[in-house]
Design a protein around this motif. Structure first.
Motif, mmCIF file in Angstrom:
data_model
loop_
_atom_site.group_PDB
_atom_site.id
_atom_site.type_symbol
_atom_site.label_atom_id
_atom_site.label_comp_id
_atom_site.label_asym_id
_atom_site.label_seq_id
_atom_site.Cartn_x
_atom_site.Cartn_y
_atom_site.Cartn_z
ATOM 1 N N MET A 52 0.855 -1.183 0.000
ATOM 2 C CA MET A 52 0.000 0.000 0.000
ATOM 3 C C MET A 52 0.894 1.237 0.000
ATOM 4 O O MET A 52 1.966 1.236 0.617
ATOM 5 N N THR A 53 0.420 2.266 -0.678
ATOM 6 C CA THR A 53 1.087 3.563 -0.641
ATOM 7 C C THR A 53 0.085 4.596 -0.132
ATOM 8 O O THR A 53 -1.053 4.635 -0.598
ATOM 9 N N ILE B 285 -3.529 1.057 -3.871
ATOM 10 C CA ILE B 285 -3.083 -0.336 -3.850
ATOM 11 C C ILE B 285 -3.194 -0.923 -5.256
ATOM 12 O O ILE B 285 -4.218 -0.815 -5.918
ATOM 13 N N ALA B 286 -2.111 -1.527 -5.670
ATOM 14 C CA ALA B 286 -2.082 -2.216 -6.957
ATOM 15 C C ALA B 286 -2.416 -3.680 -6.707
ATOM 16 O O ALA B 286 -1.782 -4.319 -5.859
ATOM 17 N N ARG C 227 8.457 -4.965 -10.042
ATOM 18 C CA ARG C 227 9.037 -4.948 -8.691
ATOM 19 C C ARG C 227 10.525 -4.667 -8.869
ATOM 20 O O ARG C 227 11.239 -5.473 -9.504
ATOM 21 N N ILE D 183 7.371 4.086 -7.057
ATOM 22 C CA ILE D 183 7.572 4.308 -5.621
ATOM 23 C C ILE D 183 9.009 3.902 -5.347
ATOM 24 O O ILE D 183 9.355 2.733 -5.570
ATOM 25 N N LYS E 75 4.170 7.321 2.265
ATOM 26 C CA LYS E 75 4.684 6.260 3.124
ATOM 27 C C LYS E 75 4.019 4.969 2.669
ATOM 28 O O LYS E 75 2.911 5.007 2.099
ATOM 29 N N GLY E 76 4.682 3.862 2.878
ATOM 30 C CA GLY E 76 4.090 2.630 2.375
ATOM 31 C C GLY E 76 4.767 1.400 2.921
ATOM 32 O O GLY E 76 5.712 1.475 3.714
ATOM 33 N N ARG F 110 5.769 -6.384 0.763
ATOM 34 C CA ARG F 110 5.510 -7.742 1.270
ATOM 35 C C ARG F 110 6.027 -7.978 2.679
ATOM 36 O O ARG F 110 5.542 -8.849 3.379
ATOM 37 N N GLN F 111 7.043 -7.214 3.082
ATOM 38 C CA GLN F 111 7.581 -7.417 4.446
ATOM 39 C C GLN F 111 6.846 -6.543 5.450
ATOM 40 O O GLN F 111 7.219 -6.479 6.622
ATOM 41 N N ILE G 82 15.679 -5.241 0.066
ATOM 42 C CA ILE G 82 14.211 -5.134 0.084
ATOM 43 C C ILE G 82 13.796 -3.675 0.188
ATOM 44 O O ILE G 82 14.535 -2.835 0.699
ATOM 45 N N GLY G 83 12.602 -3.412 -0.314
ATOM 46 C CA GLY G 83 12.066 -2.058 -0.228
ATOM 47 C C GLY G 83 12.461 -1.155 -1.378
ATOM 48 O O GLY G 83 12.211 0.051 -1.327
ATOM 49 N N GLY H 136 11.124 -0.833 -4.205
ATOM 50 C CA GLY H 136 9.975 -0.156 -4.775
ATOM 51 C C GLY H 136 9.322 -0.858 -5.941
ATOM 52 O O GLY H 136 9.668 -1.995 -6.292
ATOM 53 N N LYS H 137 8.351 -0.158 -6.513
ATOM 54 C CA LYS H 137 7.489 -0.696 -7.564
ATOM 55 C C LYS H 137 7.304 0.358 -8.639
ATOM 56 O O LYS H 137 7.393 1.559 -8.372
ATOM 57 N N PHE I 67 4.385 1.299 -11.689
ATOM 58 C CA PHE I 67 3.084 1.029 -12.299
ATOM 59 C C PHE I 67 2.921 1.929 -13.524
ATOM 60 O O PHE I 67 3.085 3.141 -13.428
HETATM 61 N N1 LIG Z 1 0.707 -3.550 -4.092
HETATM 62 C C1 LIG Z 1 1.126 -2.293 -3.884
HETATM 63 N N2 LIG Z 1 0.298 -1.267 -4.141
HETATM 64 C C2 LIG Z 1 0.686 -0.004 -3.954
HETATM 65 N N3 LIG Z 1 1.886 0.341 -3.497
HETATM 66 C C3 LIG Z 1 2.763 -0.654 -3.237
HETATM 67 C C4 LIG Z 1 2.427 -2.005 -3.409
HETATM 68 N N4 LIG Z 1 3.511 -2.747 -3.060
HETATM 69 C C5 LIG Z 1 4.463 -1.888 -2.683
HETATM 70 N N5 LIG Z 1 4.027 -0.627 -2.794
HETATM 71 C C6 LIG Z 1 4.786 0.602 -2.502
HETATM 72 O O1 LIG Z 1 6.133 0.404 -2.839
HETATM 73 C C7 LIG Z 1 6.952 0.589 -1.687
HETATM 74 C C8 LIG Z 1 8.114 -0.350 -1.736
HETATM 75 O O2 LIG Z 1 7.622 -1.670 -1.830
HETATM 76 P P1 LIG Z 1 8.648 -2.874 -1.756
HETATM 77 O O3 LIG Z 1 9.799 -2.573 -2.654
HETATM 78 O O4 LIG Z 1 8.972 -3.168 -0.329
HETATM 79 O O5 LIG Z 1 7.778 -4.047 -2.399
HETATM 80 P P2 LIG Z 1 8.009 -5.613 -2.140
HETATM 81 O O6 LIG Z 1 7.023 -6.343 -3.001
HETATM 82 O O7 LIG Z 1 7.991 -5.876 -0.674
HETATM 83 O O8 LIG Z 1 9.457 -5.890 -2.736
HETATM 84 P P3 LIG Z 1 10.803 -6.290 -1.913
HETATM 85 O O9 LIG Z 1 10.662 -7.733 -1.546
HETATM 86 O O10 LIG Z 1 11.922 -6.044 -2.860
HETATM 87 O O11 LIG Z 1 10.874 -5.405 -0.694
HETATM 88 C C9 LIG Z 1 6.016 0.382 -0.508
HETATM 89 O O12 LIG Z 1 6.507 1.084 0.638
HETATM 90 C C10 LIG Z 1 4.732 0.949 -1.032
HETATM 91 O O13 LIG Z 1 4.749 2.371 -0.909
#
Ligand SMILES: Nc1ncnc2c1ncn2[C@@H]1O[C@H](COP(=O)(O)OP(=O)(O)OP(=O)(O)O)[C@@H](O)[C@H]1O
Ligand SMILES: Nc1ncnc2c1ncn2[C@@H]1O[C@H](COP(=O)(O)OP(=O)(O)OP(=O)(O)O)[C@@H](O)[C@H]1O
Ligand SMILES: Nc1ncnc2c1ncn2[C@@H]1O[C@H](COP(=O)(O)OP(=O)(O)OP(=O)(O)O)[C@@H](O)[C@H]1O
Ligand SMILES: [Mg+2]
Ligand SMILES: [Mg+2]
Ligand SMILES: [Mg+2]
Lengths: 112, 112, 112
Positions: B28-29, B63-64, B101, C7, C34-35, C38-39, C86-87, C89-90, C92
Protein backbone atom coordinates in the motif's frame (compact mmCIF):
# COMPACT_ATOMS: atom_id res chain seq x y z
CA UNK A 1 -15.57 8.33 -15.88
CA UNK A 2 -12.29 10.17 -15.97
CA UNK A 3 -9.73 11.21 -13.40
CA UNK A 4 -8.49 14.66 -14.30
CA UNK A 5 -5.08 15.23 -12.71
CA UNK A 6 -3.70 18.76 -12.87
CA UNK A 7 -0.39 20.06 -11.58
CA UNK A 8 -0.81 23.77 -10.92
CA UNK A 9 0.81 26.74 -9.22
CA UNK A 10 -0.23 26.68 -5.55
CA UNK A 11 -1.65 30.22 -5.47
CA UNK A 12 -4.12 29.26 -8.22
CA UNK A 13 -5.97 26.66 -6.15
CA UNK A 14 -8.83 28.81 -5.00
CA UNK A 15 -9.53 30.24 -8.43
CA UNK A 16 -9.49 26.79 -10.03
CA UNK A 17 -11.73 25.38 -7.33
CA UNK A 18 -14.31 28.13 -7.74
CA UNK A 19 -14.38 27.70 -11.51
CA UNK A 20 -14.86 23.95 -11.16
CA UNK A 21 -17.66 24.47 -8.65
CA UNK A 22 -19.34 26.79 -11.14
CA UNK A 23 -19.53 23.97 -13.72
CA UNK A 24 -20.88 21.52 -11.16
CA UNK A 25 -17.78 19.59 -10.13
CA UNK A 26 -18.52 18.47 -6.56
CA UNK A 27 -15.26 17.17 -5.19
CA UNK A 28 -11.51 17.47 -5.33
CA UNK A 29 -8.42 15.92 -3.76
CA UNK A 30 -5.30 18.05 -3.41
CA UNK A 31 -1.72 16.92 -2.76
CA UNK A 32 1.33 19.06 -2.10
CA UNK A 33 4.00 17.96 -4.56
CA UNK A 34 7.19 19.25 -6.06
CA UNK A 35 8.22 19.01 -9.66
CA UNK A 36 9.90 20.38 -12.71
CA UNK A 37 9.07 20.68 -16.40
CA UNK A 38 11.12 21.59 -19.44
CA UNK A 39 13.12 24.31 -17.72
CA UNK A 40 14.10 21.90 -14.95
CA UNK A 41 12.88 24.37 -12.37
CA UNK A 42 15.13 27.13 -13.69
CA UNK A 43 14.16 30.17 -15.68
CA UNK A 44 17.62 30.17 -17.21
CA UNK A 45 19.96 27.48 -18.42
CA UNK A 46 23.22 27.56 -16.47
CA UNK A 47 26.36 27.02 -18.54
CA UNK A 48 27.08 23.36 -18.57
CA UNK A 49 25.07 22.88 -15.41
CA UNK A 50 22.25 20.84 -16.95
CA UNK A 51 22.34 18.50 -13.99
CA UNK A 52 21.25 21.24 -11.63
CA UNK A 53 17.54 20.87 -11.13
CA UNK A 54 15.23 22.66 -8.76
CA UNK A 55 12.06 20.99 -7.72
CA UNK A 56 9.45 23.68 -7.32
CA UNK A 57 6.39 23.37 -5.07
CA UNK A 58 3.18 22.66 -6.95
CA UNK A 59 -0.28 21.36 -6.12
CA UNK A 60 -1.58 18.19 -7.69
CA UNK A 61 -5.35 18.30 -7.94
CA UNK A 62 -7.35 15.23 -8.77
CA UNK A 63 -11.00 15.32 -9.76
CA UNK A 64 -13.16 12.39 -10.74
CA UNK A 65 -15.85 13.36 -13.22
CA UNK A 66 -18.28 11.81 -15.67
CA UNK A 67 -16.60 11.34 -19.05
CA UNK A 68 -18.75 13.99 -20.72
CA UNK A 69 -17.63 16.57 -18.15
CA UNK A 70 -13.89 15.91 -18.53
CA UNK A 71 -13.30 18.21 -21.52
CA UNK A 72 -15.11 21.05 -19.83
CA UNK A 73 -13.16 20.52 -16.61
CA UNK A 74 -9.90 20.56 -18.56
CA UNK A 75 -10.91 23.79 -20.31
CA UNK A 76 -11.87 25.44 -17.03
CA UNK A 77 -8.66 24.40 -15.27
CA UNK A 78 -6.61 25.60 -18.24
CA UNK A 79 -8.32 28.97 -18.32
CA UNK A 80 -8.03 29.62 -14.60
CA UNK A 81 -4.60 28.11 -13.85
CA UNK A 82 -2.86 29.91 -16.70
CA UNK A 83 -0.71 32.95 -15.92
CA UNK A 84 1.21 32.90 -19.21
CA UNK A 85 4.48 32.43 -17.35
CA UNK A 86 6.50 29.24 -17.45
CA UNK A 87 5.59 26.65 -14.85
CA UNK A 88 1.81 26.97 -15.23
CA UNK A 89 1.49 23.22 -15.17
CA UNK A 90 0.03 20.21 -16.94
CA UNK A 91 -3.22 18.31 -17.09
CA UNK A 92 -3.48 14.55 -17.53
CA UNK A 93 -6.81 12.82 -18.15
CA UNK A 94 -6.86 9.15 -17.18
CA UNK A 95 -9.60 6.52 -17.26
CA UNK A 96 -11.59 5.34 -14.23
CA UNK A 97 -13.18 1.88 -14.47
CA UNK A 98 -15.30 2.07 -11.34
CA UNK A 99 -16.13 4.62 -8.65
CA UNK A 100 -17.77 4.22 -5.26
CA UNK A 101 -19.05 6.64 -2.60
CA UNK A 102 -18.18 4.97 0.69
CA UNK A 103 -20.99 6.31 2.91
CA UNK A 104 -23.86 5.43 0.58
CA UNK A 105 -22.44 2.58 -1.48
CA UNK A 106 -23.46 4.38 -4.69
CA UNK A 107 -21.37 3.40 -7.67
CA UNK A 108 -19.97 4.91 -10.85
CA UNK A 109 -21.59 8.19 -12.03
CA UNK A 110 -23.88 8.26 -8.99
CA UNK A 111 -20.81 8.11 -6.78
CA UNK A 112 -19.18 11.26 -8.06
CA UNK B 1 -4.14 -5.24 -12.91
CA UNK B 2 -5.93 -2.39 -11.22
CA UNK B 3 -4.89 0.55 -9.11
CA UNK B 4 -7.46 1.00 -6.37
CA UNK B 5 -7.31 4.59 -5.10
CA UNK B 6 -9.31 5.35 -1.97
CA UNK B 7 -9.69 8.65 -0.16
CA UNK B 8 -10.53 7.87 3.45
CA UNK B 9 -10.76 9.44 6.91
CA UNK B 10 -7.29 9.37 8.44
CA UNK B 11 -8.27 7.53 11.62
CA UNK B 12 -9.51 4.61 9.50
CA UNK B 13 -6.12 3.75 8.03
CA UNK B 14 -5.18 1.00 10.41
CA UNK B 15 -8.52 -0.76 10.18
CA UNK B 16 -8.49 -0.64 6.37
CA UNK B 17 -4.92 -1.88 6.24
CA UNK B 18 -5.66 -4.86 8.50
CA UNK B 19 -8.72 -5.81 6.46
CA UNK B 20 -6.71 -5.64 3.23
CA UNK B 21 -3.95 -7.76 4.73
CA UNK B 22 -6.57 -10.32 5.70
CA UNK B 23 -7.56 -10.75 2.03
CA UNK B 24 -3.96 -11.03 0.90
CA UNK B 25 -3.18 -7.53 -0.32
CA UNK B 26 0.57 -7.17 0.21
CA UNK B 27 1.34 -3.51 -0.27
CA UNK B 28 0.00 0.00 0.00
CA UNK B 29 1.09 3.56 -0.64
CA UNK B 30 -0.39 6.34 1.50
CA UNK B 31 -0.40 10.09 0.83
CA UNK B 32 -1.60 12.88 3.11
CA UNK B 33 -4.06 14.94 1.09
CA UNK B 34 -6.82 17.43 1.65
CA UNK B 35 -10.14 17.52 -0.11
CA UNK B 36 -13.83 18.17 -0.17
CA UNK B 37 -16.87 16.39 -1.54
CA UNK B 38 -20.48 17.44 -1.98
CA UNK B 39 -20.71 19.41 1.27
CA UNK B 40 -17.61 21.36 0.32
CA UNK B 41 -16.02 20.54 3.65
CA UNK B 42 -18.99 21.93 5.60
CA UNK B 43 -21.72 20.07 7.33
CA UNK B 44 -24.03 23.01 6.72
CA UNK B 45 -24.60 25.31 3.79
CA UNK B 46 -23.98 28.91 4.73
CA UNK B 47 -26.49 31.41 3.34
CA UNK B 48 -25.11 32.66 0.09
CA UNK B 49 -21.64 31.61 1.11
CA UNK B 50 -21.24 28.85 -1.47
CA UNK B 51 -17.74 30.06 -2.17
CA UNK B 52 -16.56 29.15 1.31
CA UNK B 53 -14.88 25.79 1.12
CA UNK B 54 -12.91 23.93 3.71
CA UNK B 55 -10.39 21.42 2.60
CA UNK B 56 -10.40 18.63 5.15
CA UNK B 57 -7.44 16.32 5.80
CA UNK B 58 -7.83 12.88 4.27
CA UNK B 59 -5.57 9.97 3.38
CA UNK B 60 -5.22 8.78 -0.18
CA UNK B 61 -4.39 5.09 -0.26
CA UNK B 62 -3.26 3.42 -3.43
CA UNK B 63 -3.08 -0.34 -3.85
CA UNK B 64 -2.08 -2.22 -6.96
CA UNK B 65 -3.84 -5.56 -7.23
CA UNK B 66 -4.59 -8.28 -9.74
CA UNK B 67 -7.81 -7.47 -11.61
CA UNK B 68 -9.72 -10.34 -10.01
CA UNK B 69 -8.90 -8.98 -6.53
CA UNK B 70 -10.05 -5.42 -7.22
CA UNK B 71 -13.74 -5.94 -6.44
CA UNK B 72 -12.93 -7.65 -3.18
CA UNK B 73 -10.51 -4.89 -2.22
CA UNK B 74 -13.16 -2.27 -2.96
CA UNK B 75 -15.71 -4.16 -0.84
CA UNK B 76 -13.28 -4.48 2.07
CA UNK B 77 -12.27 -0.82 1.96
CA UNK B 78 -15.92 0.21 1.78
CA UNK B 79 -16.89 -1.93 4.75
CA UNK B 80 -14.03 -0.80 6.96
CA UNK B 81 -13.76 2.88 6.00
CA UNK B 82 -17.47 3.56 6.42
CA UNK B 83 -18.69 5.37 9.55
CA UNK B 84 -22.06 6.39 8.10
CA UNK B 85 -21.20 10.06 8.56
CA UNK B 86 -20.55 12.42 5.67
CA UNK B 87 -16.99 12.57 4.46
CA UNK B 88 -16.35 8.83 4.52
CA UNK B 89 -14.65 9.07 1.15
CA UNK B 90 -14.50 7.67 -2.35
CA UNK B 91 -12.90 4.80 -4.20
CA UNK B 92 -11.67 4.99 -7.79
CA UNK B 93 -10.50 1.88 -9.68
CA UNK B 94 -8.16 2.63 -12.56
CA UNK B 95 -6.32 0.37 -15.03
CA UNK B 96 -2.64 -0.59 -14.80
CA UNK B 97 -0.95 -1.67 -18.05
CA UNK B 98 2.28 -2.94 -16.54
CA UNK B 99 3.79 -3.40 -13.10
CA UNK B 100 7.36 -4.07 -12.00
CA UNK B 101 9.04 -4.95 -8.69
CA UNK B 102 12.30 -3.06 -8.74
CA UNK B 103 14.48 -5.37 -6.62
CA UNK B 104 13.67 -8.58 -8.49
CA UNK B 105 12.66 -7.33 -11.92
CA UNK B 106 9.45 -9.38 -11.71
CA UNK B 107 6.66 -8.00 -13.86
CA UNK B 108 2.89 -7.68 -13.87
CA UNK B 109 1.00 -9.98 -11.46
CA UNK B 110 4.26 -11.42 -10.13
CA UNK B 111 5.33 -7.92 -9.24
CA UNK B 112 2.44 -7.14 -6.92
CA UNK C 1 0.69 8.41 -23.57
CA UNK C 2 1.49 6.71 -20.31
CA UNK C 3 1.79 7.81 -16.72
CA UNK C 4 4.72 5.98 -15.17
CA UNK C 5 4.29 5.93 -11.40
CA UNK C 6 7.26 4.70 -9.38
CA UNK C 7 7.57 4.31 -5.62
CA UNK C 8 11.26 4.54 -4.76
CA UNK C 9 13.66 4.97 -1.86
CA UNK C 10 13.99 8.70 -1.18
CA UNK C 11 17.78 8.81 -1.47
CA UNK C 12 17.53 7.53 -5.04
CA UNK C 13 15.62 10.53 -6.38
CA UNK C 14 18.53 12.43 -7.81
CA UNK C 15 20.04 9.43 -9.56
CA UNK C 16 16.70 8.47 -11.09
CA UNK C 17 16.05 12.03 -12.23
CA UNK C 18 19.44 12.31 -13.92
CA UNK C 19 18.97 9.03 -15.73
CA UNK C 20 15.52 10.09 -16.94
CA UNK C 21 16.89 13.42 -18.13
CA UNK C 22 19.55 11.53 -20.08
CA UNK C 23 16.85 9.70 -22.07
CA UNK C 24 14.95 12.91 -22.76
CA UNK C 25 12.21 12.83 -20.11
CA UNK C 26 11.45 16.51 -19.49
CA UNK C 27 9.27 16.60 -16.40
CA UNK C 28 8.45 14.88 -13.15
CA UNK C 29 6.12 15.25 -10.20
CA UNK C 30 7.24 13.96 -6.79
CA UNK C 31 5.13 13.24 -3.72
CA UNK C 32 6.30 12.27 -0.25
CA UNK C 33 4.43 9.12 0.68
CA UNK C 34 4.68 6.26 3.12
CA UNK C 35 4.09 2.63 2.37
CA UNK C 36 4.86 -1.00 2.83
CA UNK C 37 5.30 -4.01 0.59
CA UNK C 38 5.51 -7.74 1.27
CA UNK C 39 7.58 -7.42 4.45
CA UNK C 40 5.04 -4.97 5.87
CA UNK C 41 7.80 -2.47 6.58
CA UNK C 42 9.74 -5.02 8.65
CA UNK C 43 12.78 -6.98 7.68
CA UNK C 44 11.70 -9.76 9.98
CA UNK C 45 8.38 -11.32 10.81
CA UNK C 46 7.56 -10.96 14.49
CA UNK C 47 6.05 -14.03 16.15
CA UNK C 48 2.32 -13.69 15.90
CA UNK C 49 2.65 -9.97 15.43
CA UNK C 50 1.34 -9.87 11.86
CA UNK C 51 -0.69 -6.81 12.74
CA UNK C 52 2.41 -4.74 13.40
CA UNK C 53 3.14 -2.75 10.28
CA UNK C 54 5.58 0.03 9.73
CA UNK C 55 4.91 2.51 7.04
CA UNK C 56 8.25 3.56 5.63
CA UNK C 57 8.89 6.88 3.90
CA UNK C 58 9.11 6.62 0.13
CA UNK C 59 8.88 8.98 -2.81
CA UNK C 60 6.20 8.57 -5.44
CA UNK C 61 7.41 9.88 -8.76
CA UNK C 62 5.03 10.40 -11.63
CA UNK C 63 6.17 11.01 -15.19
CA UNK C 64 3.97 11.45 -18.22
CA UNK C 65 5.63 10.18 -21.38
CA UNK C 66 4.79 9.22 -24.95
CA UNK C 67 3.81 5.54 -25.09
CA UNK C 68 6.92 4.54 -27.00
CA UNK C 69 9.11 6.01 -24.26
CA UNK C 70 7.39 4.23 -21.37
CA UNK C 71 9.36 0.96 -21.58
CA UNK C 72 12.65 2.82 -21.68
CA UNK C 73 11.63 4.99 -18.72
CA UNK C 74 10.68 1.88 -16.74
CA UNK C 75 14.03 0.25 -17.56
CA UNK C 76 15.95 3.36 -16.55
CA UNK C 77 14.06 3.76 -13.27
CA UNK C 78 14.55 0.08 -12.48
CA UNK C 79 18.27 0.21 -13.14
CA UNK C 80 18.88 3.35 -11.10
CA UNK C 81 16.45 2.83 -8.20
CA UNK C 82 17.61 -0.73 -7.49
CA UNK C 83 19.90 -1.34 -4.51
CA UNK C 84 19.24 -5.08 -4.31
CA UNK C 85 17.87 -4.68 -0.79
CA UNK C 86 14.21 -5.13 0.08
CA UNK C 87 12.07 -2.06 -0.23
CA UNK C 88 13.47 -0.89 -3.57
CA UNK C 89 9.97 -0.16 -4.77
CA UNK C 90 7.49 -0.70 -7.56
CA UNK C 91 6.60 0.79 -10.91
CA UNK C 92 3.08 1.03 -12.30
CA UNK C 93 2.39 2.11 -15.88
CA UNK C 94 -1.08 3.53 -16.44
CA UNK C 95 -2.81 4.99 -19.50
CA UNK C 96 -3.30 8.69 -20.19
CA UNK C 97 -6.15 9.62 -22.55
CA UNK C 98 -5.28 13.28 -22.97
CA UNK C 99 -2.56 15.67 -21.87
CA UNK C 100 -2.37 19.45 -21.89
CA UNK C 101 0.37 22.02 -21.22
CA UNK C 102 -1.42 24.85 -19.47
CA UNK C 103 0.74 27.81 -20.59
CA UNK C 104 0.69 27.02 -24.30
CA UNK C 105 -2.49 25.02 -24.70
CA UNK C 106 -0.54 22.30 -26.51
CA UNK C 107 -2.16 18.88 -26.26
CA UNK C 108 -1.19 15.23 -26.05
CA UNK C 109 2.39 14.35 -27.12
CA UNK C 110 3.19 18.03 -27.77
CA UNK C 111 2.19 18.77 -24.19
CA UNK C 112 4.70 16.48 -22.53
N1 LIG D 1 0.71 -3.55 -4.09
C1 LIG D 1 1.13 -2.29 -3.88
N2 LIG D 1 0.30 -1.27 -4.14
C2 LIG D 1 0.69 0.00 -3.95
N3 LIG D 1 1.89 0.34 -3.50
C3 LIG D 1 2.76 -0.65 -3.24
C4 LIG D 1 2.43 -2.01 -3.41
N4 LIG D 1 3.51 -2.75 -3.06
C5 LIG D 1 4.46 -1.89 -2.68
N5 LIG D 1 4.03 -0.63 -2.79
C6 LIG D 1 4.79 0.60 -2.50
O1 LIG D 1 6.13 0.40 -2.84
C7 LIG D 1 6.95 0.59 -1.69
C8 LIG D 1 8.11 -0.35 -1.74
O2 LIG D 1 7.62 -1.67 -1.83
P1 LIG D 1 8.65 -2.87 -1.76
O3 LIG D 1 9.80 -2.57 -2.65
O4 LIG D 1 8.97 -3.17 -0.33
O5 LIG D 1 7.78 -4.05 -2.40
P2 LIG D 1 8.01 -5.61 -2.14
O6 LIG D 1 7.02 -6.34 -3.00
O7 LIG D 1 7.99 -5.88 -0.67
O8 LIG D 1 9.46 -5.89 -2.74
P3 LIG D 1 10.80 -6.29 -1.91
O9 LIG D 1 10.66 -7.73 -1.55
O10 LIG D 1 11.92 -6.04 -2.86
O11 LIG D 1 10.87 -5.40 -0.69
C9 LIG D 1 6.02 0.38 -0.51
O12 LIG D 1 6.51 1.08 0.64
C10 LIG D 1 4.73 0.95 -1.03
O13 LIG D 1 4.75 2.37 -0.91
N1 LIG E 1 6.16 15.03 -18.13
C1 LIG E 1 5.71 15.31 -16.90
N2 LIG E 1 5.31 14.33 -16.10
C2 LIG E 1 4.85 14.55 -14.87
N3 LIG E 1 4.74 15.77 -14.34
C3 LIG E 1 5.11 16.81 -15.09
C4 LIG E 1 5.61 16.65 -16.39
N4 LIG E 1 5.91 17.87 -16.89
C5 LIG E 1 5.59 18.75 -15.93
N5 LIG E 1 5.11 18.13 -14.85
C6 LIG E 1 4.65 18.75 -13.60
O1 LIG E 1 4.05 19.98 -13.89
C7 LIG E 1 4.73 21.02 -13.21
C8 LIG E 1 4.73 22.25 -14.05
O2 LIG E 1 5.34 21.97 -15.29
P1 LIG E 1 5.59 23.13 -16.32
O3 LIG E 1 4.36 23.96 -16.42
O4 LIG E 1 6.86 23.84 -15.95
O5 LIG E 1 5.77 22.30 -17.67
P2 LIG E 1 6.58 22.81 -18.96
O6 LIG E 1 6.42 21.77 -20.02
O7 LIG E 1 7.97 23.19 -18.55
O8 LIG E 1 5.75 24.10 -19.44
P3 LIG E 1 6.23 25.64 -19.40
O9 LIG E 1 7.19 25.80 -20.55
O10 LIG E 1 4.99 26.42 -19.57
O11 LIG E 1 6.90 25.88 -18.08
C9 LIG E 1 6.10 20.47 -12.91
O12 LIG E 1 6.66 21.12 -11.77
C10 LIG E 1 5.80 19.02 -12.65
O13 LIG E 1 5.30 18.86 -11.31
N1 LIG F 1 -15.20 14.00 -7.41
C1 LIG F 1 -14.13 13.83 -6.64
N2 LIG F 1 -12.92 13.80 -7.20
C2 LIG F 1 -11.80 13.63 -6.46
N3 LIG F 1 -11.82 13.50 -5.14
C3 LIG F 1 -13.01 13.51 -4.52
C4 LIG F 1 -14.22 13.69 -5.22
N4 LIG F 1 -15.24 13.66 -4.33
C5 LIG F 1 -14.68 13.48 -3.12
N5 LIG F 1 -13.35 13.38 -3.22
C6 LIG F 1 -12.38 13.15 -2.14
O1 LIG F 1 -12.97 12.32 -1.15
C7 LIG F 1 -13.01 13.00 0.09
C8 LIG F 1 -14.26 12.60 0.84
O2 LIG F 1 -15.38 12.92 0.04
P1 LIG F 1 -16.81 12.73 0.65
O3 LIG F 1 -16.89 11.41 1.33
O4 LIG F 1 -17.17 13.93 1.47
O5 LIG F 1 -17.70 12.68 -0.68
P2 LIG F 1 -19.25 13.04 -0.77
O6 LIG F 1 -19.69 12.77 -2.17
O7 LIG F 1 -19.47 14.41 -0.21
O8 LIG F 1 -19.94 11.96 0.17
P3 LIG F 1 -20.71 12.20 1.57
O9 LIG F 1 -22.05 12.80 1.23
O10 LIG F 1 -20.81 10.86 2.17
O11 LIG F 1 -19.86 13.15 2.38
C9 LIG F 1 -12.93 14.48 -0.24
O12 LIG F 1 -12.38 15.21 0.85
C10 LIG F 1 -12.01 14.46 -1.44
O13 LIG F 1 -10.65 14.35 -1.01
MG1 LIG G 1 8.25 24.64 -17.15
MG1 LIG H 1 -18.94 14.84 1.72
MG1 LIG I 1 9.33 -4.94 0.56
Amino acid sequence: MKLVVAIIKPFKLDEVRQALTAIGVHGMTVTEVKGYGRQKGHTEIYRGAEYVVNFLPKLRIEIAVASDVADKAVAVITATARTGQIGDGKIFVTPIDHALRIRTGETDSDAL
